[in-house]
Design a protein around this motif. Structure first.
Motif, PDB file in Angstrom:
ATOM      1  N   ASP A 170       6.689  -1.912  -5.366  1.00 16.81           N
ATOM      2  CA  ASP A 170       8.089  -2.276  -5.122  1.00 16.81           C
ATOM      3  C   ASP A 170       8.332  -2.845  -3.730  1.00 16.81           C
ATOM      4  O   ASP A 170       9.322  -3.533  -3.502  1.00 16.81           O
ATOM      5  CB  ASP A 170       8.991  -1.059  -5.326  1.00 16.81           C
ATOM      6  N   HIS A 171       7.423  -2.513  -2.789  1.00 12.03           N
ATOM      7  CA  HIS A 171       7.566  -2.965  -1.391  1.00 12.03           C
ATOM      8  C   HIS A 171       6.207  -3.478  -0.917  1.00 12.03           C
ATOM      9  O   HIS A 171       5.458  -2.757  -0.259  1.00 12.03           O
ATOM     10  CB  HIS A 171       8.044  -1.816  -0.504  1.00 12.03           C
ATOM     11  N   SER A 219       5.152  -5.157   1.445  1.00 15.66           N
ATOM     12  CA  SER A 219       4.841  -5.167   2.872  1.00 15.66           C
ATOM     13  C   SER A 219       4.403  -3.786   3.372  1.00 15.66           C
ATOM     14  O   SER A 219       3.919  -3.660   4.493  1.00 15.66           O
ATOM     15  CB  SER A 219       6.054  -5.648   3.677  1.00 15.66           C
TER      16      SER A 219
END
Length: 90
Positions: A27-28, A30
């Motif tokens: 979902d993220h 980074s």
């Protein structure tokens, strides 16, 4: 009394392998998450680790970023050290 399966593996040349697996959060992307994997495996091919990483790549959403592997042979020849002097008390 029988030897444990882990002990038998060590006698066959398996060593304790530990892998730190860094992967991207689905979902993220980074953000990196860390996962520690540990099992008895054959160095330097690491077939058990490769099988686990193949499973990861096929079925899990978090793409692999980096894998760091460490291993240690738990059963090895005795280490001998020469003693330079001997001291006696009494």
């Amino acid at each position: 009394m029988m030897a444990s399966p882990e002990f038998r593996k060590q006698l066959e040349g398996y060593s304790l392998a530990t892998a730190e697996i860094l992967y991207r959060m689905p979902d993220h992307p980074s953000l990196l998450q860390s996962y520690i994997w540990q099992d008895y495996d054959l160095c330097p091919e690491f077939p058990a680790l490769r099988k686990f990483l193949d499973f990861w790549s096929r079925t899990l959403d978090g793409p692999l970023f980096k894998v760091t592997v460490a291993h240690c042979r738990l059963i090895k020849p005795a280490e001998l050290k020469a003693v330079g002097a001997e001291f006696r008390l009494h």
